[in-house]
Write a protein that holds these residues in place. Structure first.
Motif, PDB file in Angstrom:
ATOM      1  N   UNK A   1      44.953  55.349  27.340  1.00 53.36           N
ATOM      2  CA  UNK A   1      44.772  54.120  28.116  1.00 53.36           C
ATOM      3  C   UNK A   1      45.854  53.930  29.166  1.00 53.36           C
ATOM      4  N   UNK A   2      46.879  54.746  29.108  1.00 55.07           N
ATOM      5  CA  UNK A   2      47.998  54.599  30.029  1.00 55.07           C
ATOM      6  C   UNK A   2      48.352  55.969  30.609  1.00 55.07           C
ATOM      7  N   UNK A   3      49.363  55.979  31.452  1.00 56.33           N
ATOM      8  CA  UNK A   3      49.831  57.240  32.031  1.00 56.33           C
ATOM      9  C   UNK A   3      50.651  57.973  30.985  1.00 56.33           C
ATOM     10  N   UNK A   4      50.319  59.231  30.752  1.00 56.52           N
ATOM     11  CA  UNK A   4      51.129  60.055  29.860  1.00 56.52           C
ATOM     12  C   UNK A   4      52.114  60.846  30.710  1.00 56.52           C
ATOM     13  N   UNK A   5      53.406  60.669  30.474  1.00 50.60           N
ATOM     14  CA  UNK A   5      54.375  61.478  31.219  1.00 50.60           C
ATOM     15  C   UNK A   5      54.151  62.959  30.935  1.00 50.60           C
ATOM     16  N   UNK A   6      54.478  63.778  31.884  1.00 46.99           N
ATOM     17  CA  UNK A   6      54.269  65.218  31.773  1.00 46.99           C
ATOM     18  C   UNK A   6      54.963  65.795  30.543  1.00 46.99           C
ATOM     19  N   UNK A   7      56.072  65.212  30.130  1.00 45.62           N
ATOM     20  CA  UNK A   7      56.818  65.713  28.975  1.00 45.62           C
ATOM     21  C   UNK A   7      56.078  65.488  27.662  1.00 45.62           C
ATOM     22  N   UNK A   8      55.173  64.496  27.617  1.00 40.15           N
ATOM     23  CA  UNK A   8      54.443  64.189  26.383  1.00 40.15           C
ATOM     24  C   UNK A   8      53.182  65.026  26.218  1.00 40.15           C
ATOM     25  N   UNK A   9      52.740  65.662  27.268  1.00 39.04           N
ATOM     26  CA  UNK A   9      51.546  66.516  27.202  1.00 39.04           C
ATOM     27  C   UNK A   9      52.015  67.937  26.906  1.00 39.04           C
ATOM     28  N   UNK A  10      51.456  68.573  25.877  1.00 38.73           N
ATOM     29  CA  UNK A  10      51.901  69.938  25.568  1.00 38.73           C
ATOM     30  C   UNK A  10      51.585  70.887  26.720  1.00 38.73           C
ATOM     31  N   UNK A  11      52.531  71.773  26.989  1.00 39.65           N
ATOM     32  CA  UNK A  11      52.322  72.740  28.068  1.00 39.65           C
ATOM     33  C   UNK A  11      52.826  74.101  27.625  1.00 39.65           C
ATOM     34  N   UNK A  12      52.204  75.138  28.166  1.00 37.15           N
ATOM     35  CA  UNK A  12      52.576  76.514  27.861  1.00 37.15           C
ATOM     36  C   UNK A  12      52.670  77.292  29.170  1.00 37.15           C
ATOM     37  N   UNK A  13      53.418  78.375  29.128  1.00 39.60           N
ATOM     38  CA  UNK A  13      53.514  79.248  30.285  1.00 39.60           C
ATOM     39  C   UNK A  13      52.186  79.970  30.504  1.00 39.60           C
ATOM     40  N   UNK A  14      51.944  80.386  31.718  1.00 35.71           N
ATOM     41  CA  UNK A  14      50.665  81.001  32.089  1.00 35.71           C
ATOM     42  C   UNK A  14      50.409  82.320  31.369  1.00 35.71           C
ATOM     43  N   UNK A  15      51.452  83.056  30.998  1.00 39.15           N
ATOM     44  CA  UNK A  15      51.267  84.369  30.375  1.00 39.15           C
ATOM     45  C   UNK A  15      51.200  84.336  28.853  1.00 39.15           C
ATOM     46  N   UNK A  16      51.218  83.151  28.271  1.00 35.94           N
ATOM     47  CA  UNK A  16      51.077  83.037  26.817  1.00 35.94           C
ATOM     48  C   UNK A  16      49.645  83.411  26.451  1.00 35.94           C
ATOM     49  N   UNK A  17      49.488  84.129  25.347  1.00 35.75           N
ATOM     50  CA  UNK A  17      48.153  84.519  24.894  1.00 35.75           C
ATOM     51  C   UNK A  17      47.388  83.285  24.425  1.00 35.75           C
TER      52      UNK A  17
END
Length: 179
Positions: free
Chosen positions: A126-142
Motif C-alpha cells: 500500500x506504500x512505497x517500498x524502499x529499494x533496500x526492502x525489496x530482495x535483489x540479486x546480481x544478474x549472473x546469479x543462477x
C-alpha cells in the motif's frame, strides 16, 4: 547465492568424482575376480557384465549423493557442467519507471526514480517500498538459487551494480521451474 559459473564448476567436479568412484570400484571388482572380466570390444563374459553393473551402480549412487551435496540442477550435473543453469537476468522483465508518485497510475509494479536513480518500488504494498526492502540479486546469479527468496517474497529485483535490470515475479519463476 551462487553464480552460473560456480554451479557449472560444481557440476563438473561432482560428475568427475562420481566417474572416478565408479571406475575405481569397477577396477576393484576386476582385480578381485582375477582380471577375467571382459566387457567391450574383444569379448563379453559374466565377470565383465558384473564389472559393468558395479560401475553403473556406484556411478549412479555417487551422482545421487553429489546432487544432494552440491545442490546443482540435474541437467547441469548430468552434462558435467556443459549445460548451464539459467541466469537471473534471462528471467528478469524490465520494470516501468516513474519520476513521481503523481505519474503512477496504480497498475502493476513500477520503479520509482528520483534524479535518475531508483529509490523504491510501487505496486507491491500500500506504500512505497524502499529499494533496500525489496530482495535483489546480481544478474549472473543462477535462477535455481532464488527458490528460498520466492517462498517469502512476491518479487525479486535483478541488478547489475547500481542499475536495476528488471524484476522476476513469483509466478514467472515458478512457471520457469515447471511448478
Amino acid at each position: 547465492m551462487r553464480t552460473v559459473k560456480e554451479l557449472r564448476l560444481a557440476g563438473l567436479f561432482a560428475y568427475l568424482a562420481a566417474l572416478v568412484l565408479g571406475l575405481l570400484f569397477s577396477l576393484l571388482v576386476h582385480v578381485l575376480l582375477g582380471g577375467e572380466g571382459r566387457l567391450g570390444w574383444k569379448g563379453l563374459n559374466l565377470y565383465g557384465l558384473l564389472e559393468g553393473l558395479v560401475f553403473l551402480l556406484v556411478f549412479s549412487f555417487a551422482l545421487a549423493v553429489a546432487s544432494r551435496a552440491v545442490r546443482v540442477p540435474c541437467l547441469t550435473l548430468l552434462t558435467a557442467g556443459l549445460i548451464a543453469p539459467t541466469p537471473a537476468r534471462r528471467l528478469a522483465r524490465p520494470l516501468s519507471r516513474v519520476a513521481s508518485l503523481e505519474a503512477y497510475e496504480g497498475r502493476g509494479v513500477v520503479l520509482l526514480e528520483q534524479e535518475g536513480r531508483p529509490v523504491g518500488v510501487l505496486g507491491l504494498a500500500d506504500h512505497i517500498l524502499p529499494l533496500e526492502e525489496v530482495p535483489s540479486v546480481e544478474a549472473e546469479v543462477a535462477a535455481s538459487e532464488l527458490y528460498p527468496l520466492f517462498l517469502r517474497q512476491p518479487l525479486v529485483l535483478v541488478v547489475r551494480g547500481e542499475e536495476v535490470v528488471g524484476a522476476i515475479p513469483r509466478e514467472a519463476f515458478f512457471r520457469h521451474l515447471g511448478i
